[in-house]
Design an enzyme around this catalytic site. Structure first.
Site, PDB file in Angstrom:
ATOM      1  N   HIS A 478      74.018 160.596 -19.477  1.00  0.00           N
ATOM      2  CA  HIS A 478      75.154 161.030 -20.286  1.00  0.00           C
ATOM      3  C   HIS A 478      76.206 159.936 -20.454  1.00  0.00           C
ATOM      4  CE1 HIS A 478      77.308 163.801 -22.570  1.00  0.00           C
ATOM      5  NE2 HIS A 478      77.698 164.691 -21.656  1.00  0.00           N
ATOM      6  N   ASP A 482      74.818 161.476 -25.702  1.00  0.00           N
ATOM      7  CA  ASP A 482      75.538 162.752 -25.760  1.00  0.00           C
ATOM      8  C   ASP A 482      74.553 163.899 -25.967  1.00  0.00           C
ATOM      9  OD1 ASP A 482      77.985 161.461 -25.484  1.00  0.00           O
ATOM     10  OD2 ASP A 482      78.209 161.196 -27.662  1.00  0.00           O
TER      11      ASP A 482
END
Length: 508
Positions: A478, A482
């Site tokens: 992450h 995204d």
């Protein structure tokens, strides 16, 4: 003259290795390319074959010892150790020359003391089955066996049968030739024929030799007795293909027989239960990398469900022709790999790597394929996967997986992956949340393809139908990927698979 065998270079980035197991001992004879030992590195576990034939004179590196590339591991002699083997030949030659009197080489040695004629008689039953004692009574009259205290009995037998009489009269010969089944033939030529008979069991008994843990486990899973398998490898070594062939041969009559109600097969208790085992070098490396990846990256997983009914229908339609042309069975994994490779080109962030505070976008898609082995999880790489069709994917996956499990993989074939594909569905899992290993930033897990009821559109309406469904789980870092990136990537893969327009990509 002796020659040293050194630890070879096992890859560009491999500088050392740990000896995990010696497959030969001092005094053993080895042939060219016959495995000597198993070595574990940071990349892979592999076998080191012998570059020369000869007899092992000294083992220089012990098990669990780590040495650098180029270190001498063992010395092999070119003939000094073979003296024991060659020395047995001169003994056999005189024995053959005296075949009319003594068919077996050890017989003269045993006959050197002819006086104790009573001692070999009880010795024969101790070395052979009771049938060995009964046979002499068939060849010679009962008095020949009974007059233990008197030696004239053999003298009386000699005129009746000049050639076999000394053999039958001297109980030392059957005792010395215990490995040869004397009961095989009552004729006068029985001692001569017994020698090859004795050699045959010895040869078959040595067929197995060293059997790799993989082959031993496969034989256990297939219910194959390794003692009944004839090896086709170097020196008669039993290979995986030999076990599979034996399993197919055993399954043929079983398939023809009427099927009875199958009893539940109980789980076998592992021999590891209640023991303590050290981590292998490979397991230590995987553990360290897993913890480092979890600590250095922010990982999460997104899951989608995909209808692969059309892919399943296409696969069933072409799998026969595919196997005939490529020699490889067509599974779902090449379809998943091709769809993922195409999506990686469109969404390169999933194929990227992190270098400090820089994002690196490779100009190729090299997909690591997770392979489950008894040594642990390894990930050989399908290079330039974006340039392959279904046939190319299937062939490379099958080849890499087979060589990974057989310890034939080169360390460099484990490096260079930009994305990973793991088929957890092969073990029946619906899906999991796979772990990303740095420097990659994403891994796609494919669950089991299972039939289930699903809502489909029919003539502008909706209906419930039986469909082939699968879960795809994408774990990602992450820090640079995204959730929207992951969703877009998965949606592209899902759309490609549900359309199932792969006819032009089969490579047939």
């Amino acid at each position: 003259m002796s020659e040293s065998v050194n630890l070879p270079a096992l890859g560009e980035s491999v500088t050392e290795g740990t000896v995990t197991r010696w497959l030969k001992n001092v005094g053993d004879r080895v042939e060219v390319d016959e495995p000597l030992l198993e070595v574990s590195t940071d990349k892979v576990d592999t076998e080191i074959p012998s570059p020369v034939a000869g007899v092992i004179e000294a083992i220089l590196v012990q098990e669990d010892e780590t040495v650098e590339v180029g270190t001498a591991l063992v010395t092999i002699g070119d003939g000094s150790g073979a003296g024991a083997d060659s020395g047995s030949a001169p003994e056999a030659a005189p024995a053959e020359a005296a075949a009319p009197e003594a068919p077996a080489a050890p017989a003269p040695a045993a006959a050197a003391a002819p006086a104790p004629a009573e001692e070999p008689a009880p010795a024969a039953p101790s070395q052979e089955a009771p049938s060995e004692v009964v046979q002499p009574s068939v060849d010679a009259p009962a008095p020949a066996e009974q007059p233990a205290p008197a030696a004239p009995a053999p003298v009386q037998e000699a005129p009746a049968a000049p050639a076999p009489a000394p053999v039958a009269a001297a109980p030392a010969a059957p005792a010395a030739a215990a490995p040869a089944p004397a009961a095989a033939a009552p004729a006068a030529s029985a001692p001569v024929a017994a020698a090859p008979a004795a050699a045959a069991p010895a040869a078959s008994g040595s067929n197995a030799g060293y059997v790799t843990p993989l082959v031993r486990k496969l034989a256990h899973d297939k219910g194959i007795d390794l003692g009944t398998v004839t090896g086709t490898g170097v020196g008669g070594r039993i290979r995986k293909e030999d076990v599979l062939a034996a399993a197919e041969k055993a399954a043929a009559p079983a398939a023809a027989a009427p099927t009875a109600t199958a009893a539940r097969t109980p789980l076998e208790t592992s021999p590891l239960r209640g023991t303590t085992q050290p981590m292998s070098r490979l397991r230590k490396v995987v553990a360290e990398r897993a913890v480092a990846s979890m600590q250095a990256s922010a990982q999460l997983t997104t899951v989608v469900e995909v209808d692969v009914t059309k892919v399943a229908a296409l696969r069933d339609k072409v799998k026969g022709a595919f196997l005939e042309k490529t020699g490889t069975k067509l599974s779902f994994l090449p379809f998943f790999g091709l769809a993922a490779a195409e999506a990686l080109k469109a969404f390169p962030i999933i194929n990227a790597t992190v270098d400090g505070d820089t994002i690196v976008y490779p100009d190729h898609e090299s997909i690591s394929i997770a392979v489950d082995t008894e040594r642990g999880l390894l990930t050989p790489v399908v290079k330039n996967a974006g340039d392959l069709d279904i046939a190319g994917f299937a062939t490379q996956i099958a080849d890499l997986a087979a060589r990974t499990r057989d310890n034939k993989l080169k360390p460099d074939e484990l490096a260079g992956g930009t994305f990973t594909l793991t088929n957890t569905g092969s073990r029946g899992a619906l899906f999991d949340t796979p772990l990303v290993f740095l420097p990659q930033v994403a891994i796609l897990g494919t669950g089991i393809v299972a039939k289930k009821p699903a809502v489909v559109k029919v003539d502008g309406g909706e209906a419930i139908a039986i469909r082939s469904m699968v879960y795809l789980a994408l774990s990602y870092d992450h820090r640079i990927v995204d959730g929207a990136d992951a969703a877009r990537f998965l949606s592209a893969v899902k759309e490609r698979l549900e359309e199932a327009d792969f006819e032009n990509d089969l490579g047939l």
